[in-house]
Design an enzyme around this catalytic site. Sequence first.
Site, PDB file in Angstrom:
ATOM      1  N   SER A 112      78.250  72.206 102.369  1.00 54.04           N
ATOM      2  CA  SER A 112      78.537  73.440 103.338  1.00 54.04           C
ATOM      3  C   SER A 112      77.913  74.366 103.231  1.00 54.04           C
ATOM      4  O   SER A 112      77.847  75.231 104.109  1.00 54.04           O
ATOM      5  CB  SER A 112      79.690  73.559 103.211  1.00 54.04           C
ATOM      6  OG  SER A 112      80.822  72.479 103.643  1.00 54.04           O
ATOM      7  N   ASP A 172      80.078  80.011 106.478  1.00 58.43           N
ATOM      8  CA  ASP A 172      79.320  79.664 107.380  1.00 58.43           C
ATOM      9  C   ASP A 172      78.737  80.820 108.330  1.00 58.43           C
ATOM     10  O   ASP A 172      77.493  80.997 108.676  1.00 58.43           O
ATOM     11  CB  ASP A 172      79.811  78.611 108.608  1.00 58.43           C
ATOM     12  CG  ASP A 172      80.017  77.188 107.801  1.00 58.43           C
ATOM     13  OD1 ASP A 172      79.376  76.986 106.731  1.00 58.43           O
ATOM     14  OD2 ASP A 172      80.832  76.467 108.032  1.00 58.43           O
ATOM     15  N   GLU A 197      85.413  78.244 103.952  1.00 56.02           N
ATOM     16  CA  GLU A 197      84.129  77.558 104.840  1.00 56.02           C
ATOM     17  C   GLU A 197      83.701  78.632 106.067  1.00 56.02           C
ATOM     18  O   GLU A 197      82.257  78.741 106.150  1.00 56.02           O
ATOM     19  CB  GLU A 197      84.417  76.247 104.901  1.00 56.02           C
ATOM     20  CG  GLU A 197      83.186  75.479 105.618  1.00 56.02           C
ATOM     21  CD  GLU A 197      83.414  73.827 105.113  1.00 56.02           C
ATOM     22  OE1 GLU A 197      82.383  73.340 105.451  1.00 56.02           O
ATOM     23  OE2 GLU A 197      84.362  73.544 104.665  1.00 56.02           O
TER      24      GLU A 197
END
Length: 576
Positions: free
Chosen positions: A492, A302, A298
Amino acid sequence: MKLTLLLLPFAVSLASTITFKSCHQKVKESIHGPPSGWYKHAPAPKHHILELKIALPQPKFPELEQHLWEVSDPSHTRYGAYLSKQDTEALMAPHSETLDLVSEWLALHGMTEEDVIRSSARDWVTIRVPVGLAEEMLDTTYYVYKHADTGESIVRTTSYSLPDILHRHVDFIQPTTMFARFKAFRSTMHWANHAQYAVSSPPGGTITGPAGNPVDASCNSTITLSCLRQLYNAENYKTTATNCNKLGITGYIGQYANNKDLQQFYQTQNPSAYGSNYTLVSIHGGKNNQSYEAAGPEADLDTQFGFGLTWPTPGTFYTTGGEPPYVTDLLTPNNTNEPYTYTVPYTYAIRVCAGMAALGARGVSLLFSSGDNGVGDRDSDPATQICKSNDGRNVTQFLPIFPSSCPYVTSVGGTVNIPETAASFSSGGFSNYFARPLYQEAAVSAYLAMLAPGTYEGLYNSTGRAFPDVAAQSEYFSTIYRGQNSPAVGTSCAAPAFAAFVSMLNDARINARKTPLGFLNPFLYSTGYTALNDITVGNNPGCGTLGFNATIGWDPVTGYGTPNFEKLKALVLAMP
């Protein structure tokens, strides 16, 4: 007279001490029992150290909230007149009486000022105490609780008490009654082999994007930086305001952004950014493990898409310390303080949300993914659904996500394919904690009016803060993870993508000598929605239901829709 004045502080302290010793302990917080799946395993070892967080009341919060509404409303004369850090801390500070009484209570249990850590606004107190002392202070008994499915273990209690004189001076103390589904929140991201069916497109061709412009047909099966710029009408925009604009990304629970992965991603998708880096800020002892084994999928996603879309805008990655608690050996239980959780008690959610309001009042735009569980568990089968309230009552209900349901943040849902439809996993619904804010009253009321009478009655709070607010693509994101191309899926993916376009809008405003956008929702719900691509197909099943439907206007699956950057830019440049 001088002697009397010198003795007065001691007299007051002595009176308070007597008051504490003579007053009754009264239950401060309790739950009916551990949430579904948790069971009492054994008494907690008395020597195990707890890091207790004591939240002190913020009597001036209504004033802080009023500042937030005014500086975030494009129609208000104070729009963009953000508060300073010192201003917000003054509005978050406890009353002096609260500080004195809590300090005296701690001193009664042998703690000096050197044992106490206070936040800069003095509204949070942190102490490290053994379980035995915590039990004495809180008139409770801690146990090790285990989760039947995951094997996780945490040290908690189901009730704790404080002297009645302290009740109005303490909002809550944790960890006590907060049970959290840590593994469920470890990452809302999953891999593409679990994704919805991709729409096939002819190789090498183009398709029409939501803005009416041609988009590479390959974007129906692989999302890249170029795809997002094409889809959301920002292909030709170049960021230049590198001195006054920043994009911040947070990493929790061992999510480390791997720099080798980032540079490899830049080489592939944004060669101009190759060799550039971001600022690393450690929070609560957050680490920066750069081994491939420690790379966070993640965190990689990001930073790659957030910083990749906005380069050369300066980026900051906040690495936050703390691991989900577990007990490998009953004699050596691990740290039980967690920085972030999937489900939280009412008092905790209210307080954390208030901190987000303070950031908004300072001109910070906060965006969170809405979650990947539809209205609760992604299961439309009533026979197998597992949606239960997390308060020990285990009542069947939809499960709104925190912090996405906080009214002071912007919640980002997910879409798939071109033309865009709602991702079936896109979480959305209505908060059980927060009332619906005025800025979304008209939009949400219009949606609810379209539902058939009695729809999902008893499963959701129709007067609660509704989410998500907006959406973006959330499948087939081409990331580099541990040196390999790894397609990612989840809201996400959507959150850093939408945040990057907000950063570009701030870039445009700063270049025009205007303030950044700050808290986005008053703008989005007043005029900003006219520059979003409305998503009208799809639903978000869960809790034994088909969930809510995407429809014309706002809906609790994709909010108001996905960004059209050029239209948004025109709107924000026309604002003061």
